[in-house]
Write a protein that holds these residues in place. Structure first.
Motif, mmCIF file in Angstrom:
data_model
loop_
_atom_site.group_PDB
_atom_site.id
_atom_site.type_symbol
_atom_site.label_atom_id
_atom_site.label_comp_id
_atom_site.label_asym_id
_atom_site.label_seq_id
_atom_site.Cartn_x
_atom_site.Cartn_y
_atom_site.Cartn_z
ATOM 1 N N VAL A 116 0.854 -1.192 0.000
ATOM 2 C CA VAL A 116 0.000 0.000 0.000
ATOM 3 C C VAL A 116 0.887 1.237 0.000
ATOM 4 O O VAL A 116 2.001 1.222 0.523
ATOM 5 C CB VAL A 116 -0.969 0.072 1.208
ATOM 6 C CG1 VAL A 116 -1.975 -1.043 1.170
ATOM 7 C CG2 VAL A 116 -0.229 0.102 2.521
ATOM 8 N N THR A 117 0.361 2.289 -0.602
ATOM 9 C CA THR A 117 1.030 3.587 -0.555
ATOM 10 C C THR A 117 0.130 4.540 0.207
ATOM 11 O O THR A 117 -1.054 4.649 -0.098
ATOM 12 C CB THR A 117 1.326 4.109 -1.970
ATOM 13 O OG1 THR A 117 2.225 3.189 -2.613
ATOM 14 C CG2 THR A 117 1.955 5.488 -1.933
ATOM 15 N N ILE A 118 0.700 5.188 1.200
ATOM 16 C CA ILE A 118 -0.025 6.159 2.014
ATOM 17 C C ILE A 118 0.443 7.543 1.574
ATOM 18 O O ILE A 118 1.650 7.779 1.397
ATOM 19 C CB ILE A 118 0.245 5.955 3.520
ATOM 20 C CG1 ILE A 118 -0.426 4.667 4.009
ATOM 21 C CG2 ILE A 118 -0.315 7.101 4.340
ATOM 22 C CD1 ILE A 118 0.436 3.520 4.091
ATOM 23 N N LEU A 174 -3.999 2.670 10.946
ATOM 24 C CA LEU A 174 -2.936 3.485 10.374
ATOM 25 C C LEU A 174 -2.545 4.535 11.408
ATOM 26 O O LEU A 174 -3.404 5.276 11.900
ATOM 27 C CB LEU A 174 -3.413 4.166 9.085
ATOM 28 C CG LEU A 174 -2.436 5.138 8.445
ATOM 29 C CD1 LEU A 174 -1.181 4.418 7.980
ATOM 30 C CD2 LEU A 174 -3.090 5.856 7.292
ATOM 31 N N LEU A 175 -1.270 4.592 11.747
ATOM 32 C CA LEU A 175 -0.774 5.514 12.760
ATOM 33 C C LEU A 175 0.326 6.385 12.166
ATOM 34 O O LEU A 175 1.280 5.868 11.584
ATOM 35 C CB LEU A 175 -0.231 4.736 13.972
ATOM 36 C CG LEU A 175 0.406 5.541 15.088
ATOM 37 C CD1 LEU A 175 -0.620 6.455 15.760
ATOM 38 C CD2 LEU A 175 1.042 4.610 16.108
ATOM 39 N N GLY A 201 -6.017 15.259 3.431
ATOM 40 C CA GLY A 201 -5.913 14.457 2.224
ATOM 41 C C GLY A 201 -5.292 13.088 2.411
ATOM 42 O O GLY A 201 -4.673 12.565 1.489
ATOM 43 N N LEU A 202 -5.470 12.482 3.578
ATOM 44 C CA LEU A 202 -4.901 11.159 3.838
ATOM 45 C C LEU A 202 -5.540 10.119 2.927
ATOM 46 O O LEU A 202 -6.765 10.000 2.873
ATOM 47 C CB LEU A 202 -5.126 10.770 5.302
ATOM 48 C CG LEU A 202 -4.682 9.370 5.694
ATOM 49 C CD1 LEU A 202 -3.161 9.263 5.632
ATOM 50 C CD2 LEU A 202 -5.182 9.027 7.081
ATOM 51 N N VAL A 203 -4.713 9.375 2.185
ATOM 52 C CA VAL A 203 -5.199 8.305 1.317
ATOM 53 C C VAL A 203 -4.352 7.059 1.525
ATOM 54 O O VAL A 203 -3.156 7.143 1.802
ATOM 55 C CB VAL A 203 -5.184 8.696 -0.185
ATOM 56 C CG1 VAL A 203 -6.178 9.792 -0.479
ATOM 57 C CG2 VAL A 203 -3.803 9.078 -0.650
ATOM 58 N N VAL A 204 -5.009 5.909 1.395
ATOM 59 C CA VAL A 204 -4.328 4.619 1.408
ATOM 60 C C VAL A 204 -4.669 3.970 0.075
ATOM 61 O O VAL A 204 -5.830 3.675 -0.201
ATOM 62 C CB VAL A 204 -4.802 3.740 2.586
ATOM 63 C CG1 VAL A 204 -4.104 2.387 2.556
ATOM 64 C CG2 VAL A 204 -4.561 4.448 3.917
ATOM 65 N N LEU A 205 -3.658 3.774 -0.747
ATOM 66 C CA LEU A 205 -3.863 3.298 -2.108
ATOM 67 C C LEU A 205 -3.180 1.945 -2.311
ATOM 68 O O LEU A 205 -2.068 1.736 -1.815
ATOM 69 C CB LEU A 205 -3.280 4.306 -3.103
ATOM 70 C CG LEU A 205 -3.845 5.717 -2.992
ATOM 71 C CD1 LEU A 205 -2.999 6.694 -3.787
ATOM 72 C CD2 LEU A 205 -5.280 5.739 -3.466
#
Length: 171
Positions: free
Chosen positions: A59-61, A123-124, A147-151
């Protein structure tokens, strides 16, 4: 250590709101304490990444950050029991400057990652702990995030397009 957390008008282009932390009572030495921002991801959503199996995907955060303190921020993804995790770090290069932060975390092949309506992943973003910036060290220090995203996978959009990833809440 004491702080205030508030939703304020965003300093980040493309976002209306942000989360802003402000230290009101400093703690110069963090010791065994820590300070971070935690977000929970539903097991139903996170299960698509197949963590806890041999087919686990990375994953990319990504998130926008502006900190009054420069240094390293650790990002940790763990299962609901906090018994299996992976971490990475981002650098806050310049204090007081908004920046788009990204980190890719390898898929975790061990542990139990829930696939129901419970917490699939935590997610921390660590803002004060050994080896990290110590946001708590001085009264008035701030950290702003939006704009926090987990992709899935290992690709993040360029900063210019980060606000286009998700529809705004009011839509």
């Amino acid at each position: 250590m004491q702080l205030t957390a508030q939703q304020t008008a965003s300093v980040f282009r493309g976002y209306k709101k942000e989360l802003k932390l402000t230290i009101t009572t400093a703690q110069a030495s963090i010791g065994s304490d820590s300070l971070g921002i935690k977000s929970f991801i539903s097991g139903r959503r996170f299960s698509r990444l197949k963590w806890g199996t041999a087919d686990a995907l990375p994953v990319t955060i990504g998130f926008w950050a502006k900190s009054s303190v420069s240094g390293t921020v650790t990002v940790v993804m763990s299962n609901s029991a906090s018994s299996s995790s992976v971490s990475g770090s981002v650098s806050i290069a310049s204090a007081g400057v908004p920046q788009w932060c990204t980190v890719t975390l390898a898929g975790v092949t061990s542990g139990t990652w829930l696939d129901d309506d419970g917490v699939g992943a935590q997610l921390l973003v660590v803002l004060a702990a050994g080896g990290n910036i110590n946001l708590a060290a001085t009264n008035g220090n701030t950290f702003e995030i939006a704009g926090l995203v987990v992709l899935p996978n290992s690709v993040a959009p360029p900063s210019l397009y980060s606000s286009l990833i998700m529809r705004p809440y009011d839509e």
